[in-house]
Design a protein around this motif. Structure first.
Motif, PDB file in Angstrom:
ATOM      1  N   TYR A 255       0.849  -1.202   0.000  1.00 35.75           N
ATOM      2  CA  TYR A 255       0.000   0.000   0.000  1.00 35.75           C
ATOM      3  C   TYR A 255       0.887   1.256   0.000  1.00 35.75           C
ATOM      4  O   TYR A 255       0.654   2.199  -0.759  1.00 35.75           O
TER       5      TYR A 255
ATOM      6  N   GLN B 251       3.963   1.573  -1.041  1.00 44.14           N
ATOM      7  CA  GLN B 251       4.638   1.745  -2.328  1.00 44.14           C
ATOM      8  C   GLN B 251       3.674   2.264  -3.398  1.00 44.14           C
ATOM      9  O   GLN B 251       4.018   3.151  -4.185  1.00 44.14           O
ATOM     10  N   ALA B 252       2.464   1.696  -3.404  1.00 43.62           N
ATOM     11  CA  ALA B 252       1.524   2.030  -4.481  1.00 43.62           C
ATOM     12  C   ALA B 252       0.870   3.393  -4.288  1.00 43.62           C
ATOM     13  O   ALA B 252       0.742   4.153  -5.247  1.00 43.62           O
ATOM     14  N   PHE B 253       0.491   3.700  -3.060  1.00 47.70           N
ATOM     15  CA  PHE B 253      -0.360   4.882  -2.864  1.00 47.70           C
ATOM     16  C   PHE B 253       0.308   6.047  -2.147  1.00 47.70           C
ATOM     17  O   PHE B 253      -0.192   7.163  -2.178  1.00 47.70           O
ATOM     18  N   ILE B 254       1.418   5.786  -1.476  1.00 52.48           N
ATOM     19  CA  ILE B 254       2.074   6.900  -0.778  1.00 52.48           C
ATOM     20  C   ILE B 254       3.343   7.317  -1.524  1.00 52.48           C
ATOM     21  O   ILE B 254       3.536   8.478  -1.855  1.00 52.48           O
TER      22      ILE B 254
ATOM     23  N   HIS C 163       4.308   6.013  -4.504  1.00 51.40           N
ATOM     24  CA  HIS C 163       4.122   5.878  -5.959  1.00 51.40           C
ATOM     25  C   HIS C 163       5.405   5.364  -6.623  1.00 51.40           C
ATOM     26  O   HIS C 163       5.826   5.858  -7.667  1.00 51.40           O
TER      27      HIS C 163
END
Lengths: 254, 153
Positions: free
Chosen positions: B112, B114-117, B119
């Protein structure tokens, strides 16, 4: 025997892991050498943040009262955050005589350093440079070498010293010790050592930056250019500063 | 922990051995990342481009301890329990489920981040995530096989 076999396997893996980890760590640290410009050594231990064993070293010579140094401090902080422990940043004192309170500020930073809070004071001094630089500008400067017999250093920088003592208090330092250390031989000796190092490698202004011992032109003091230079250094290439911009050519006659 | 090996389904030791092998790969990955962090070494991504962003972010450490060190501890624990489980220690199976469950939750959080904070993704972190997800599948499969075996007997 089968009863003990899993424990033997676990123990063996633990040994191999610990041994392998140690060897890898040793191999990586032993090939990491600090590359700095050759010259006089400067104050030891140097003020350093980032990766203690990082492959790339940025060595800055700065003056807390020089406005470009303040701007560059923000740039460098961004770069430090971007690269984390992959770079090592060294700060060297180079208070210039033209700045009334630069030497006192350097003393404050070094005195905080004696209590293990150099970088916190370094950041505070740059962050609030506009405030303390204006403090009682009529006071004579305390510059190197020591002021003449008619000027009392304590009186000369009294305004900023009070402000710096406030910073020390804010950082939770022993303020009385801080005030005493600011005039102490150890602090003065550190600043002199850094300045001697600077002089020995041609530092004649501030801010001055070396990456792995290569002098970086002021035109590269921005995040993008520093990224390029650091990336090159991390890749094992000597940082190559960009060529100076071409001189403007006269417009063709109309 | 019960120290007496107990009977299990024929597939379970194989699954636990596979879990031990995967844990070893995860251990190597975590140790590499930990040492890279401690030595300030540049970690080069091959498949993704965010190694620098991820590994130098505030999420890469807890206090001053690199996250990789926690990963190494988790994988070594998982390896030890998987080996014990493969040799038929029933308590190890239960503990393995708990440890892998914790690693699974941590992995979800890190994915999460990596993907959303941030990027940005890092190869080594994605490798670790895939290993943990595989370990999770293995322990769940082993659990279901064991339960079916107990019901049948």
């Amino acid at each position: 025997m089968r009863r003990y076999l899993p424990f033997v396997i676990i123990g063996a893996v633990l040994l191999v892991t610990a041994g392998g980890g140690f060897l890898l760590f040793h191999a990586k640290t032993s090939r990491t050498s600090i590359k700095v410009a050759t010259g006089k050594p400067g104050a030891e231990p140097a003020h350093l943040r980032g990766g203690e064993n990082a492959r790339v070293t940025l060595e800055e010579f700065g003056d807390f009262q020089c406005p470009p140094c303040g701007i560059f401090a923000t740039t460098l902080l961004k770069v430090e955050r971007d690269y984390g422990t992959r770079i090592r940043v060294i700060f060297r004192e180079n208070p210039l005589a033209m700045h009334a309170h630069a030497f006192t500020a350097a003393c404050a930073a070094e005195a905080a350093g004696l209590q293990g809070h150099f970088w916190e004071m370094h950041d505070l001094l740059f962050e609030h440079a506009l405030n303390w630089s204006k403090e009682d500008p009529r006071l004579p400067a305390r510059v190197m070498p020591s002021p003449g017999p008619n000027a009392s250093p304590d009186e000369a920088a009294a305004g900023v010293r009070t402000i710096f003592a406030g910073y020390a208090s804010r950082l939770g330092l022993d303020v009385e010790r801080f005030k005493k250390d600011m005039d102490g031989e150890q602090v003065i000796a550190r600043i002199k050592s850094d300045q001697a190092r600077g002089a020995s490698i041609g530092v004649d202004r501030t801010p001055v930056l070396f990456i792995d011992g290569v002098l970086i032109p002021f035109s590269s003091f921005n995040v993008e250019a520093l990224h390029t230079l650091i990336d090159a250094a991390l890749a094992g290439k000597a940082p190559e500063p960009p060529p100076p911009p071409p001189s403007p050519t006269p417009a063709p006659p109309q | 922990m019960t120290t007496t090996p107990s009977a299990s389904t024929p597939a379970q030791p194989k699954l636990h051995t596979l879990a031990a092998v995967l844990s070893l790969v995860g251990l190597a990955d975590s140790i590499y990342l930990t040492i890279a962090h401690l030595t300030g070494d540049d970690v080069t991504c091959v498949a993704s481009s965010g190694c620098s962003e991820v590994l130098s972010s505030a999420y890469a450490t807890v206090g001053n301890i690199p996250l990789g060190a926690f990963g190494a501890l988790g994988y070594f624990t998982a390896f030890s329990l998987a080996i014990l489980a493969a040799f038929g220690y029933p308590a190890a199976r239960t503990l393995l489920r708990v440890v892998v469950g914790g690693m699974f939750a941590t992995t979800l959080w890190l994915l999460y981040v990596q993907a959303f904070i941030l990027h940005a993704f890092c190869d080594y972190c994605l490798l670790s995530a895939s290993l943990t997800l595989s370990l999770s599948v293995i322990v769940v499969t082993s659990y279901l096989l064991g339960r079916k075996h107990r019901t049948a007997t």
